[in-house]
Design a protein around this motif. Structure first.
Motif, PDB file in Angstrom:
ATOM      1  N   MET A   1       0.867  -1.073   0.254  1.00  0.00           N
ATOM      2  CA  MET A   1       0.036  -0.036  -0.031  1.00  0.00           C
ATOM      3  C   MET A   1       0.935   1.234  -0.146  1.00  0.00           C
ATOM      4  SD  MET A   1      -3.000   0.970  -0.057  1.00  0.00           S
ATOM      5  CE  MET A   1      -4.492   0.057   0.672  1.00  0.00           C
ATOM      6  N   GLY A   2       2.081   1.062   0.592  1.00  0.00           N
ATOM      7  CA  GLY A   2       3.009   2.269   0.592  1.00  0.00           C
ATOM      8  C   GLY A   2       3.179   2.736  -0.939  1.00  0.00           C
ATOM      9  N   LEU A   3       3.481   2.144  -1.779  1.00  0.00           N
ATOM     10  CA  LEU A   3       3.691   2.444  -3.005  1.00  0.00           C
ATOM     11  C   LEU A   3       2.283   3.145  -3.819  1.00  0.00           C
ATOM     12  CD1 LEU A   3       5.258  -0.896  -4.577  1.00  0.00           C
ATOM     13  CD2 LEU A   3       6.360   1.086  -4.336  1.00  0.00           C
ATOM     14  N   ILE A   4       1.222   2.676  -3.120  1.00  0.00           N
ATOM     15  CA  ILE A   4       0.199   3.439  -3.794  1.00  0.00           C
ATOM     16  C   ILE A   4       0.105   4.822  -3.166  1.00  0.00           C
ATOM     17  CG2 ILE A   4      -2.564   3.498  -3.725  1.00  0.00           C
ATOM     18  CD1 ILE A   4      -1.886  -0.015  -4.047  1.00  0.00           C
TER      19      ILE A   4
ATOM     20  N   SER B   1       7.588  -2.489  10.405  1.00  0.00           N
ATOM     21  CA  SER B   1       8.922  -2.677   9.450  1.00  0.00           C
ATOM     22  C   SER B   1       8.505  -2.332   7.924  1.00  0.00           C
ATOM     23  CB  SER B   1       9.650  -3.839   9.758  1.00  0.00           C
ATOM     24  OG  SER B   1       8.827  -5.327   9.350  1.00  0.00           O
ATOM     25  N   ILE B   2       7.549  -2.753   7.499  1.00  0.00           N
ATOM     26  CA  ILE B   2       7.396  -2.817   6.104  1.00  0.00           C
ATOM     27  C   ILE B   2       7.093  -1.258   5.873  1.00  0.00           C
ATOM     28  CG2 ILE B   2       5.387  -3.460   4.306  1.00  0.00           C
ATOM     29  CD1 ILE B   2       4.890  -5.793   5.773  1.00  0.00           C
ATOM     30  N   THR B   3       6.062  -0.583   6.799  1.00  0.00           N
ATOM     31  CA  THR B   3       5.900   0.902   6.546  1.00  0.00           C
ATOM     32  C   THR B   3       7.165   1.681   6.467  1.00  0.00           C
ATOM     33  OG1 THR B   3       3.696   0.614   7.546  1.00  0.00           O
ATOM     34  CG2 THR B   3       4.694   2.814   7.509  1.00  0.00           C
ATOM     35  N   ARG B   4       8.166   1.344   7.428  1.00  0.00           N
ATOM     36  CA  ARG B   4       9.503   1.979   7.231  1.00  0.00           C
ATOM     37  C   ARG B   4      10.450   1.965   6.072  1.00  0.00           C
ATOM     38  NH1 ARG B   4       9.239   5.440  11.722  1.00  0.00           N
ATOM     39  NH2 ARG B   4       9.000   4.483  13.647  1.00  0.00           N
ATOM     40  N   SER B   5      10.079   0.548   5.418  1.00  0.00           N
ATOM     41  CA  SER B   5      10.727   0.234   4.317  1.00  0.00           C
ATOM     42  C   SER B   5      10.275   0.870   3.248  1.00  0.00           C
ATOM     43  CB  SER B   5      10.863  -1.456   4.194  1.00  0.00           C
ATOM     44  OG  SER B   5      11.616  -1.783   3.117  1.00  0.00           O
TER      45      SER B   5
END
Lengths: 127, 164
Positions: free
Chosen positions: A1-4, A23-27
């Motif tokens: 979702m971060g890419l979106i 961790s995913i959000t930070r990455s």
């Protein structure tokens, strides 16, 4: 979702993202995020607890006014349970993910019958 | 209350799961450099808010998601009762989302915040897909521009993104 989030924001619409996977959000690094330290599947609060859901979503919306640093993550104080044993269990648990098949996986058979009866699905966007 | 443990590291967890299937180690997207930034153009209480969720939500009558890297979208009319919303997702425990879809797709919550005057309104259309898409390239090149284009068409002032 971060890419979106990054794409939508780059195209000129501000975004705010809830997350329970820090961790995913930070990455992936979306513009603004609000972290709720819950097991996956409750990103917007606990089931049947509209008061808490309201606080969580309101916090995510307020982040648009509060966060000034791109990539900042606001931490929410809520705890899933009195102890954090669920975190250890999550890391140790087996692979419960479903088999990968190309047929639609309906929540219930009645939904399949409804979708078949409906025929074309104008609100389904197949990309 | 006991001492807090640190958050679950879902990068490590996902890598372990994919390795267990014999795949090459999954590489999460790592973006370096500052994310893009757009300022809100009006007060929150006047904003039309768009909702995008990756919990695999569909409405009864729509085609459900398949579990083999589905990157399709469901357009959800936000005036429908949440009792018509369903979930289909390969990776997370959907028990609570099926009892109360607001936990992954907060439609009632946003309507309530609009009624309170915290936001202007929830956009009449929300967007749902099934997260955990293996190919970051397909998300970046296909799904993200499609969602962005639709949110712009809906004239939302702010997008709330709810991943699972």
């Amino acid at each position: 979702m971060g890419l979106i989030a990054r794409r939508v924001e780059a195209d000129g619409i501000p975004t705010t993202s809830l997350t329970s996977a820090l961790s995913i959000t930070r990455s992936v690094d979306p513009p603004r995020a609000v972290f709720l330290d819950y097991p996956l599947g409750h990103t917007a609060g606990k089931a049947k607890d509209p008061e808490q859901q309201r606080e969580v979503v309101a916090a995510a919306l307020a982040a648009v006014d509060e966060l000034e640093q791109p990539g900042a993550v606001k931490m929410l104080p809520y705890r899933w349970s009195r102890d954090d044993d669920w975190k250890r269990e999550t890391m140790l648990g087996g692979d419960a993910r479903s088999h990968r098949s190309s047929s639609p996986e309906y929540q219930c058979e009645a939904d399949r019958a409804l979708a078949v009866a409906a025929g074309d699905c104008p609100t389904c966007v197949f990309l | 209350m006991t001492t807090r443990r640190p958050p679950v590291d879902h990068i490590v967890r996902t890598r372990d799961l994919y390795s267990g299937l014999g795949h090459d180690p999954y590489r999460w997207v790592r973006n370096d450099g500052s994310p893009p930034w757009t300022e809100l153009r009006k007060p929150l209480r006047e904003c039309r808010v768009g909702l995008v969720g990756s919990g695999g939500v569909y409405r009864a009558g729509q085609v459900a998601f398949h579990h083999r890297d589905d990157i399709s979208l469901r357009v959800i009319d936000t005036s429908v009762p949440v009792s018509e919303l369903r979930t289909s997702h390969f990776a997370y425990d959907q028990t609570d989302a099926r009892i109360d879809p607001n936990v992954v797709f907060p439609v009632d919550t946003l309507h309530a915040l609009a009624a309170e005057g915290v936001i202007g309104e929830l956009s009449p259309r929300a967007y749902a897909f099934m997260g955990g898409i293996y190919s970051a390239r397909r998300v970046r090149d296909v799904l993200a521009p499609e969602i962005s284009r639709r949110l712009a068409e809906d004239q939302v002032d702010l997008a709330l993104l709810v991943p699972v």
